[in-house]
Write a protein that holds these residues in place. Structure first.
Motif, mmCIF file in Angstrom:
data_model
loop_
_atom_site.group_PDB
_atom_site.id
_atom_site.type_symbol
_atom_site.label_atom_id
_atom_site.label_comp_id
_atom_site.label_asym_id
_atom_site.label_seq_id
_atom_site.Cartn_x
_atom_site.Cartn_y
_atom_site.Cartn_z
ATOM 1 N N LYS A 52 47.882 47.172 44.577
ATOM 2 C CA LYS A 52 46.897 47.657 45.554
ATOM 3 C C LYS A 52 45.611 48.163 44.898
ATOM 4 O O LYS A 52 44.925 49.019 45.446
ATOM 5 C CB LYS A 52 47.495 48.750 46.451
ATOM 6 N N THR A 53 45.271 47.617 43.743
ATOM 7 C CA THR A 53 44.013 47.983 43.095
ATOM 8 C C THR A 53 43.259 46.734 42.662
ATOM 9 O O THR A 53 43.832 45.659 42.481
ATOM 10 C CB THR A 53 44.215 48.872 41.851
ATOM 11 N N VAL A 54 41.953 46.925 42.509
ATOM 12 C CA VAL A 54 41.084 45.955 41.852
ATOM 13 C C VAL A 54 40.532 46.653 40.622
ATOM 14 O O VAL A 54 40.085 47.799 40.693
ATOM 15 C CB VAL A 54 39.929 45.510 42.775
ATOM 16 N N ARG A 55 40.563 45.966 39.493
ATOM 17 C CA ARG A 55 40.032 46.536 38.264
ATOM 18 C C ARG A 55 38.920 45.653 37.715
ATOM 19 O O ARG A 55 38.979 44.426 37.819
ATOM 20 C CB ARG A 55 41.137 46.726 37.217
ATOM 21 N N ILE A 56 37.912 46.317 37.136
ATOM 22 C CA ILE A 56 36.829 45.621 36.455
ATOM 23 C C ILE A 56 36.935 45.946 34.972
ATOM 24 O O ILE A 56 37.105 47.108 34.599
ATOM 25 C CB ILE A 56 35.452 46.045 37.007
ATOM 26 N N TRP A 57 36.847 44.903 34.142
ATOM 27 C CA TRP A 57 37.054 45.053 32.708
ATOM 28 C C TRP A 57 35.825 44.598 31.937
ATOM 29 O O TRP A 57 35.127 43.674 32.357
ATOM 30 C CB TRP A 57 38.248 44.212 32.258
ATOM 31 N N ASP A 58 35.594 45.259 30.804
ATOM 32 C CA ASP A 58 34.549 44.855 29.876
ATOM 33 C C ASP A 58 35.226 44.184 28.682
ATOM 34 O O ASP A 58 35.882 44.847 27.873
ATOM 35 C CB ASP A 58 33.735 46.068 29.418
ATOM 36 N N ALA A 59 35.081 42.864 28.605
ATOM 37 C CA ALA A 59 35.760 42.123 27.535
ATOM 38 C C ALA A 59 35.177 42.443 26.165
ATOM 39 O O ALA A 59 35.862 42.338 25.148
ATOM 40 C CB ALA A 59 35.661 40.623 27.809
ATOM 41 N N LYS A 60 33.916 42.844 26.125
ATOM 42 C CA LYS A 60 33.270 43.136 24.841
ATOM 43 C C LYS A 60 33.817 44.417 24.225
ATOM 44 O O LYS A 60 34.148 44.473 23.046
ATOM 45 C CB LYS A 60 31.759 43.234 25.027
ATOM 46 N N SER A 61 33.924 45.463 25.050
ATOM 47 C CA SER A 61 34.453 46.734 24.551
ATOM 48 C C SER A 61 35.966 46.810 24.679
ATOM 49 O O SER A 61 36.586 47.744 24.181
ATOM 50 C CB SER A 61 33.818 47.901 25.320
ATOM 51 N N GLN A 62 36.555 45.815 25.369
ATOM 52 C CA GLN A 62 38.001 45.734 25.581
ATOM 53 C C GLN A 62 38.533 46.936 26.364
ATOM 54 O O GLN A 62 39.621 47.445 26.097
ATOM 55 C CB GLN A 62 38.724 45.617 24.233
ATOM 56 N N GLY A 64 38.735 49.000 30.413
ATOM 57 C CA GLY A 64 38.545 48.974 31.845
ATOM 58 C C GLY A 64 37.395 49.888 32.225
ATOM 59 O O GLY A 64 37.292 51.007 31.717
ATOM 60 N N ILE A 65 36.520 49.430 33.103
ATOM 61 C CA ILE A 65 35.373 50.254 33.491
ATOM 62 C C ILE A 65 35.427 50.714 34.942
ATOM 63 O O ILE A 65 34.637 51.546 35.359
ATOM 64 C CB ILE A 65 34.050 49.518 33.223
ATOM 65 N N ALA A 66 36.385 50.179 35.711
ATOM 66 C CA ALA A 66 36.523 50.633 37.097
ATOM 67 C C ALA A 66 37.918 50.318 37.600
ATOM 68 O O ALA A 66 38.513 49.297 37.244
ATOM 69 C CB ALA A 66 35.480 49.977 37.995
ATOM 70 N N ASN A 67 38.439 51.204 38.438
ATOM 71 C CA ASN A 67 39.733 51.034 39.085
ATOM 72 C C ASN A 67 39.557 51.402 40.545
ATOM 73 O O ASN A 67 39.384 52.573 40.877
ATOM 74 C CB ASN A 67 40.787 51.912 38.412
ATOM 75 N N ILE A 68 39.553 50.396 41.422
ATOM 76 C CA ILE A 68 39.270 50.628 42.841
ATOM 77 C C ILE A 68 40.553 50.497 43.642
ATOM 78 O O ILE A 68 41.219 49.458 43.625
ATOM 79 C CB ILE A 68 38.211 49.629 43.359
ATOM 80 N N GLN A 69 40.911 51.553 44.341
ATOM 81 C CA GLN A 69 42.112 51.553 45.177
ATOM 82 C C GLN A 69 41.827 50.831 46.487
ATOM 83 O O GLN A 69 40.825 51.099 47.153
ATOM 84 C CB GLN A 69 42.550 52.982 45.467
ATOM 85 N N THR A 102 28.467 50.646 42.504
ATOM 86 C CA THR A 102 29.012 51.979 42.770
ATOM 87 C C THR A 102 30.530 52.025 42.649
ATOM 88 O O THR A 102 31.120 53.110 42.634
ATOM 89 C CB THR A 102 28.629 52.436 44.183
ATOM 90 N N HIS A 103 31.158 50.856 42.605
ATOM 91 C CA HIS A 103 32.630 50.735 42.564
ATOM 92 C C HIS A 103 33.261 51.311 43.824
ATOM 93 O O HIS A 103 34.389 51.792 43.805
ATOM 94 C CB HIS A 103 33.215 51.419 41.324
ATOM 95 N N LYS A 104 32.528 51.244 44.930
ATOM 96 C CA LYS A 104 33.011 51.755 46.210
ATOM 97 C C LYS A 104 33.232 50.609 47.195
ATOM 98 O O LYS A 104 32.522 49.602 47.175
ATOM 99 C CB LYS A 104 31.998 52.732 46.814
#
Length: 280
Positions: A52-62, A64-69, A102-104
């Protein structure tokens, strides 16, 4: 000559100059059903999970930059062409739109039919859905008002993809057909019928000249978009459920339902590459 290599073989080739690395991103509490890359930023990707989440990842820094419920178990996801919005669909046919800046969550849209894959058109003005009755729903965006319903296939319409120029989009269906559609006229201009099982995945090459499609047939069909003729047939040992062309080369990645030779009940987890000699 054409060649098929597993990622492990490519890693061996590239390990000499240490340009090839493998990273594991952990954080989801359940299976990840789909992922997609940012349309212009090669370092960002998003994942949809049954947790029940969506996550956004930064492959360069390896990292996760956001976790949206979200409100349900997510099974499909896509990124808008302008990179500002992520759409995710769950098992209850609820589509959620997330503002990437905004990750909203900005809105939810509940549908009363089975929603399969999601996609914006290339100029971000319409939102397309494939559904369980073989239809393509075309909605205005961001209003999400139904503008047209195409009776695309006589059976469940599974996948959809737009090619780079924006002239065509393609759909794949349980009827084992791939259909090519003109974006302006919404007329089906061509069908590809070499597969015998439900079409699970499709992908256009970076130059929009080739279309790959796959199913439970033990092959990946590569067709000429303009003529419909077969360019190549990639043999597989098991069903194929995902294919994707490289963004700059005639190099096709695909993953099959391969089993580990030593543990037959366990998925092998391999990804293979098929390259055409013209630029590989």
């Amino acid at each position: 000559m054409s060649a098929i290599r597993t990622f492990s073989e490519i890693d061996e080739i590239n390990s000499k100059d240490d340009k090839s690395k493998e990273y594991t991103f952990k954080g989801h509490g359940d299976s990840v059903d789909q992922l997609c890359w940012h349309p212009t930023n090669p370092d960002l990707l998003s994942t949809a999970s049954l947790d029940k989440t969506v996550r956004i990842w930064d492959a360069k820094s390896q990292k996760g930059i956001a976790n949206i419920q979200t409100k349900g178990e997510n099974i499909n996801i896509c990124w808008s062409p302008n990179g500002q919005t992520i759409a995710v669909g769950n098992k209850e046919d609820l589509v959620t739109f997330i503002d990437v800046r905004t990750h909203k969550i900005v809105s939810d849209q509940q549908f009363k039919f089975e929603v399969n894959e999601l996609s914006w058109n290339n100029d971000n003005s319409f939102f397309f859905l494939t559904n369980g009755q073989g239809c393509i729903y075309i909605l205005s965006y961001p209003e999400l008002q139904i503008k047209q319903i195409l009776n695309a296939h006589p059976a469940n319409c599974i996948c959809i993809e737009f090619e780079q120029t924006g002239k065509y989009f393609a759909t794949g269906s349980v009827d084992a057909l791939v259909s090519l559609w003109d974006v302006e006229t919404l007329v089906c201009v061509r069908t590809f019928s070499r597969l015998e099982w439900p079409v699970r995945t499709i992908s256009f090459s970076y130059d929009s000249n080739m279309l790959a499609s796959a199913s439970e047939d033990h092959l990946v069909d590569i067709a000429d978009v303009n003529t419909g003729e077969k360019i190549a047939e990639v043999p597989c040992e098991s069903p194929t459920f995902t294919v994707a062309w490289h963004p700059k080369r005639h190099l096709l990645a695909f993953a099959c339902d391969d089993k580990d030779k030593h543990m037959r009940e366990r998925d092998a987890g391999t990804v293979k590459l098929f390259g055409l000699s013209s630029d590989s």
